[in-house]
Design an enzyme around this catalytic site. Structure first.
Site, short mmCIF file in Angstrom:
data_model
loop_
_atom_site.label_atom_id
_atom_site.label_comp_id
_atom_site.label_asym_id
_atom_site.label_seq_id
_atom_site.Cartn_x
_atom_site.Cartn_y
_atom_site.Cartn_z
N SER A 143 40.61 38.05 41.66
CA SER A 143 39.69 38.77 40.79
C SER A 143 38.36 38.86 41.51
O SER A 143 38.10 38.13 42.48
CB SER A 143 39.51 38.02 39.47
OG SER A 143 38.41 38.52 38.73
N TYR A 156 38.39 30.66 34.43
CA TYR A 156 39.02 31.79 35.11
C TYR A 156 38.62 31.83 36.58
O TYR A 156 39.47 32.00 37.46
CB TYR A 156 38.61 33.08 34.39
CG TYR A 156 39.32 34.32 34.86
CD1 TYR A 156 40.66 34.54 34.55
CD2 TYR A 156 38.65 35.29 35.59
CE1 TYR A 156 41.31 35.69 34.96
CE2 TYR A 156 39.29 36.45 36.01
CZ TYR A 156 40.62 36.64 35.69
OH TYR A 156 41.26 37.79 36.11
#
Length: 309
Positions: A143, A156
């Site tokens: 990401s 995350y």
């Protein structure tokens, strides 16, 4: 891996979002595609999209945290399409919120899916790829939060930074073999990641309902934006396919994040002591197989423009 026609891809989280975008791009390029997903309804809906085509697509229900399930999925995929050549470890969940209020259940769910979901795929398929010896490629989804920290997304970011290190190390390990490796860093994409995170969270990892608060003890800010400006999953799939064909170590989607990458890298360079290198220490580092720079970074090519249809 420039020629992909006739090769087989296995995609986790393949029934929606970026995984489905990859499945479409791979199938359109002449590949045989296995879409693996934990949600049967999503698999059914994805297969309905392929129903009007003659693409070779096969669905498999798979919980990426289930190691026995991985073995069964691999056997089924190979029984249907033969050797796996592209492994897209894309399944993930979006855990948001400050670390100060995160629970063990939050951490466990995040790590089991976002990190062990990739580990389980590697342990299952990498030996199979090495055994058949054909040209292959592994790509794992990190990401933009995997190269630059994002506030209130610490869990995350922890997982996505881990995927970055895992893929860079794997690329170094497999250098000179028929297996290429990429780390995929998507920016904002038109997906349903937030909705599916709650949908797939197992009951034993559910928290008791709590009021949402930010790091300062206040309710978190709500951001408003137009999701239509986000990149489509179809374009994302084409970008991943291009990166695989080029053999790119890093696959990026959004040029808008370049200033953030530069700012972080500049900060790392400024943190380096300004003093002569100790050559004796440098020689010891080389003995462990790690150079003062990793030559795999030199192979990343300049990317000019979006993928063509």
């Amino acid at each position: 891996m420039k020629e992909v026609r006739g090769k087989t891809a296995f995609i986790t989280g393949g029934a929606s979002g970026m995984g489905l975008g990859m499945a479409k791009a791979f199938a359109e390029a002449g590949m045989k595609v296995v879409i693996a997903d934990i949600r049967q309804q999503a698999l059914d809906e994805a297969m309905a999209e392929f129903a009007h085509t003659n693409f070779a697509v096969h669905p498999i229900r798979l919980d990426v945290t289930d190691r026995d399930g991985w073995s069964k999925a691999a056997e089924e995929a190979e029984a249907i399409f033969g050797h796996i050549h592209v492994l897209a470890l894309n399944a993930g969940v979006g855990i948001a919120g400050p670390m100060a209020t995160s629970t063990f259940k939050d951490w466990d769910f995040n790590i089991q899916v976002n990190i062990y979901g990739v580990v389980n795929g590697l342990v299952t398929f990498l030996p199979r790829m090495q055994a058949h010896g054909e040209e292959c490629h592994i790509v794992a989804t990190s990401s933009t939060g995997g190269f630059s920290a994002v506030g209130t997304a610490g869990l995350y970011c922890t997982a996505k930074f881990a995927i970055s290190g895992m893929m860079e190390a794997l690329a170094t390990e497999l250098e000179g073999t028929p297996i290429g490796v990429s780390c995929f860093y998507p920016g904002p994409v038109q997906t349903n990641l937030g909705a599916t995170t709650g949908e797939v969270r197992p009951e034993h990892l559910q928290n008791e309902p709590q009021p949402e608060v930010g790091p300062d003890g206040r309710p978190p800010r709500n951001f408003t934006f137009d999701p239509s400006v986000f990149m489509s999953k179809e374009e994302v799939g084409k970008r991943v396919l291009r990166g695989i064909r080029r053999g790119d170590l890093f696959i990026m989607t959004h040029p808008e994040f370049a200033p953030g990458i530069k700012a972080r890298n500049d900060a790392l360079l400024r943190a380096q002591p300004v003093e002569p290198i100790n050559q004796q220490r440098a020689d010891v580092v080389k003995l462990f197989g790690t150079l003062l720079y990793n030559p795999i970074y030199d192979k990343q090519q300049v990317l000019d423009g979006p993928p063509l249809d």
